[in-house]
Write a protein that holds these residues in place. Structure first.
Motif, PDB file in Angstrom:
ATOM      1  N   ALA A   1      40.697  36.986  43.194  1.00 30.85           N
ATOM      2  CA  ALA A   1      40.179  38.192  43.849  1.00 30.85           C
ATOM      3  C   ALA A   1      41.066  39.392  43.564  1.00 30.85           C
ATOM      4  O   ALA A   1      40.591  40.505  43.290  1.00 30.85           O
ATOM      5  N   GLU A   2      42.377  39.197  43.611  1.00 29.97           N
ATOM      6  CA  GLU A   2      43.290  40.291  43.283  1.00 29.97           C
ATOM      7  C   GLU A   2      43.122  40.728  41.833  1.00 29.97           C
ATOM      8  O   GLU A   2      43.230  41.920  41.516  1.00 29.97           O
ATOM      9  N   GLY A   3      42.853  39.771  40.946  1.00 26.69           N
ATOM     10  CA  GLY A   3      42.618  40.111  39.551  1.00 26.69           C
ATOM     11  C   GLY A   3      41.392  40.994  39.369  1.00 26.69           C
ATOM     12  O   GLY A   3      41.403  41.948  38.584  1.00 26.69           O
ATOM     13  N   VAL A   4      40.329  40.697  40.109  1.00 18.58           N
ATOM     14  CA  VAL A   4      39.119  41.520  40.041  1.00 18.58           C
ATOM     15  C   VAL A   4      39.423  42.948  40.500  1.00 18.58           C
ATOM     16  O   VAL A   4      39.028  43.930  39.858  1.00 18.58           O
ATOM     17  N   VAL A   5      40.136  43.066  41.620  1.00 23.41           N
ATOM     18  CA  VAL A   5      40.488  44.397  42.140  1.00 23.41           C
ATOM     19  C   VAL A   5      41.369  45.147  41.153  1.00 23.41           C
ATOM     20  O   VAL A   5      41.125  46.325  40.841  1.00 23.41           O
ATOM     21  N   ALA A   6      42.406  44.477  40.640  1.00 20.13           N
ATOM     22  CA  ALA A   6      43.334  45.122  39.708  1.00 20.13           C
ATOM     23  C   ALA A   6      42.636  45.520  38.417  1.00 20.13           C
ATOM     24  O   ALA A   6      42.869  46.607  37.873  1.00 20.13           O
ATOM     25  N   GLY A   7      41.764  44.649  37.901  1.00 16.77           N
ATOM     26  CA  GLY A   7      41.066  44.953  36.658  1.00 16.77           C
ATOM     27  C   GLY A   7      40.154  46.158  36.790  1.00 16.77           C
ATOM     28  O   GLY A   7      40.103  47.018  35.902  1.00 16.77           O
ATOM     29  N   ALA A   8      39.447  46.231  37.915  1.00 18.38           N
ATOM     30  CA  ALA A   8      38.574  47.385  38.136  1.00 18.38           C
ATOM     31  C   ALA A   8      39.384  48.664  38.280  1.00 18.38           C
ATOM     32  O   ALA A   8      39.070  49.690  37.650  1.00 18.38           O
ATOM     33  N   ALA A   9      40.439  48.612  39.097  1.00 15.01           N
ATOM     34  CA  ALA A   9      41.258  49.804  39.312  1.00 15.01           C
ATOM     35  C   ALA A   9      41.951  50.246  38.025  1.00 15.01           C
ATOM     36  O   ALA A   9      42.058  51.452  37.743  1.00 15.01           O
ATOM     37  N   ALA A  10      42.422  49.279  37.230  1.00  8.67           N
ATOM     38  CA  ALA A  10      43.095  49.617  35.972  1.00  8.67           C
ATOM     39  C   ALA A  10      42.153  50.307  35.007  1.00  8.67           C
ATOM     40  O   ALA A  10      42.582  51.146  34.192  1.00  8.67           O
ATOM     41  N   ALA A  11      40.854  49.995  35.086  1.00  3.30           N
ATOM     42  CA  ALA A  11      39.847  50.626  34.240  1.00  3.30           C
ATOM     43  C   ALA A  11      39.254  51.873  34.894  1.00  3.30           C
ATOM     44  O   ALA A  11      38.255  52.418  34.424  1.00  3.30           O
ATOM     45  N   HIS A  12      39.898  52.314  36.000  1.00  4.68           N
ATOM     46  CA  HIS A  12      39.473  53.513  36.725  1.00  4.68           C
ATOM     47  C   HIS A  12      38.070  53.378  37.310  1.00  4.68           C
ATOM     48  O   HIS A  12      37.264  54.299  37.281  1.00  4.68           O
ATOM     49  N   ARG A  13      37.786  52.173  37.831  1.00  5.07           N
ATOM     50  CA  ARG A  13      36.533  51.922  38.530  1.00  5.07           C
ATOM     51  C   ARG A  13      36.844  51.504  39.972  1.00  5.07           C
ATOM     52  O   ARG A  13      37.924  50.995  40.260  1.00  5.07           O
ATOM     53  N   GLU A  14      35.889  51.691  40.840  1.00  4.58           N
ATOM     54  CA  GLU A  14      36.062  51.284  42.229  1.00  4.58           C
ATOM     55  C   GLU A  14      35.916  49.761  42.318  1.00  4.58           C
ATOM     56  O   GLU A  14      34.911  49.204  41.865  1.00  4.58           O
ATOM     57  N   PRO A  15      36.882  49.057  42.903  1.00  5.62           N
ATOM     58  CA  PRO A  15      36.787  47.595  43.001  1.00  5.62           C
ATOM     59  C   PRO A  15      35.620  47.170  43.882  1.00  5.62           C
ATOM     60  O   PRO A  15      35.258  47.859  44.836  1.00  5.62           O
ATOM     61  N   PRO A  16      34.999  46.031  43.584  1.00  2.70           N
ATOM     62  CA  PRO A  16      33.890  45.524  44.403  1.00  2.70           C
ATOM     63  C   PRO A  16      34.338  45.263  45.844  1.00  2.70           C
ATOM     64  O   PRO A  16      35.437  44.757  46.082  1.00  2.70           O
ATOM     65  N   ARG A  17      33.476  45.572  46.783  1.00  2.00           N
ATOM     66  CA  ARG A  17      33.822  45.399  48.193  1.00  2.00           C
ATOM     67  C   ARG A  17      34.087  43.938  48.535  1.00  2.00           C
ATOM     68  O   ARG A  17      34.968  43.622  49.334  1.00  2.00           O
ATOM     69  N   GLU A  18      33.295  43.029  47.919  1.00  5.57           N
ATOM     70  CA  GLU A  18      33.497  41.614  48.241  1.00  5.57           C
ATOM     71  C   GLU A  18      34.858  41.111  47.763  1.00  5.57           C
ATOM     72  O   GLU A  18      35.478  40.250  48.401  1.00  5.57           O
ATOM     73  N   ALA A  19      35.361  41.675  46.652  1.00  8.71           N
ATOM     74  CA  ALA A  19      36.693  41.294  46.175  1.00  8.71           C
ATOM     75  C   ALA A  19      37.773  41.842  47.103  1.00  8.71           C
ATOM     76  O   ALA A  19      38.758  41.153  47.403  1.00  8.71           O
TER      77      ALA A  19
END
Length: 396
Positions: free
Chosen positions: A272-290
């Motif tokens: 789950a942290e990987g999903v959040v970090a990957g989205a943020a690193a790509a300048h996207r808003e992380p999924p709420r479920e993550a």
């Protein structure tokens, strides 16, 4: 933009996949021949058309927006995700540096390759990781002499909120029902000589209150984990783990962290942290479920740290000649009076061997009382001097 992810365990794979799905150019760097990390060793089968996977590749330095790789090679990045995981923490006792003693993580890694090193096995330490290790060894035909947990299960009674938020963790215990009958709590191995293993019942501070002898060929030791944070030595941290915000951003601009470098909470939290970090690193808003999965998982991670905290009584297990640093053969009686870890290293040679204190540094710190917070390295892994010499000279 280019996102570089270091580490291909559950956190790193999730970060790489998420960043690539967001449209970033992604490079996944890992020192192992296949993705999966310790948890999915050899079973991950990771592939993504938007991810370049650099296998068998060591990252040894972050310099600005450049990642230095063994070779020497360099990777420029816009965002960096550190998902380098953690390694076992063993505690020393008389005989731990002799034959027939390995870390629990090493035992599990070998078991996943179908290898067990002995017939009669003891698993000792603290934390739920002991159970899958014992199960893997038993499945390969080893005889479990005992699974010894130093902490008391009653410590979990104080963690009702974390348990309620992570009920699925209770169900996971069913996987290990075959080894639970071998589990003894408030118990630890405190000495080994040949196949004679001294097992002690412990008080709340882990001081021995009674002893007995069992016979085993192999003792697997695991007292939690220490994070691999060497790539970002300047980043802020708490209890060795990297501090991150709600988007997994560290205190270093453009550098994110996910998985066991931020805390020990299991593979589901790491992913789950990987999903959040990957989205943020790509300048996207992380999924709420993550984000919600991270919130729940961190409750469990904090509870796990409290329930299985290493207690100071372990220091009473040692004798003056007990080895503290295996690389440099430094015994307890060789540790000198010092005010910093650097001073302790230079005066006693503890933590100056090949592992550079990864195994003994924390233990030496607790045995002497010197702070552990200056255990920081500019170079993350051992490299040949020739690679440093091959780096281009800086122009003034």
């Amino acid at each position: 933009m280019r996102v570089v992810v270091v580490g291909a365990g559950p956190a790193g794979m999730a970060a790489a996949r998420t960043a690539a799905d967001a449209g970033a150019e992604v490079v996944l760097v890992d020192s192992e021949p296949e993705a999966g990390g310790q948890y999915l060793r050899g079973r991950a089968r990771f592939a993504h058309p938007g991810v370049t996977h650099l296998k068998n590749t060591e990252a040894w330095l972050v310099e600005g927006t450049t990642l230095h790789l063994r070779g020497p090679r360099q990777l420029r990045f816009d965002s960096l995700v550190v998902a380098t995981g953690a390694y076992d923490r063993p505690l020393p006792f008389p005989g731990w540096d002799g034959p027939g003693v390995i870390t629990a993580g090493a035992a599990q890694a070998l078991a996943k390759q179908g290898v067990t090193l002995a017939e009669r096995v003891v698993v000792t330490g603290t934390g739920p990781f002991l159970l899958p290790v014992a199960t893997a060894l038993q499945d390969l035909g080893a005889t479990l002499v005992g699974v010894y947990e130093a902490s008391s299960p009653t410590r979990w009674l104080r963690e009702a909120k974390a348990v309620a938020a992570n009920r699925h963790k209770i169900g996971e215990l069913a996987r290990y029902r075959k080894v639970l009958r071998h589990l003894e709590t408030r118990t630890a191995v405190i000495a080994k000589q040949g196949d004679r293993v001294t097992v002690a019942k412990l008080d709340d501070e882990w001081r021995p209150v009674s002893r007995r002898t069992v016979h085993a060929d192999l003792v697997c030791v695991g007292y939690g984990f220490l994070p691999r944070t060497d790539l970002v030595p300047e980043a802020l941290r708490t209890d060795d783990f990297l501090d991150v915000d709600e988007h997994q951003q560290t205190s270093v601009a453009g550098v994110y962290a996910a998985g066991e470098v931020t805390g020990i909470g299991g593979a589901d939290l790491a992913e789950a942290e990987g999903v959040v970090a990957g989205a943020a690193a790509a300048h996207r808003e992380p999924p709420r479920e993550a984000l919600e999965a991270v919130r729940r998982g961190r409750l469990f991670a904090a509870a796990l740290g409290r329930a299985h905290e290493v207690r100071p009584g372990w220091k009473t297990w040692l004798e003056p000649r007990t080895t503290v640093c295996r690389c440099e053969k430094v015994a307890l009686e060789d540790l000198t009076d010092a005010t910093t870890l650097r001073e302790l290293k230079l005066s006693s040679r503890v933590a100056l061997g090949r592992c550079q204190g990864r195994i003994c540094g924390r233990n030496a710190s607790e045995l002497t009382g010197v702070p552990f917070d200056d255990q920081r390295r500019v170079i993350a892994v051992p490299i040949p001097l020739g690679e440093l010499a091959d780096l281009p000279e800086e122009k003034s």
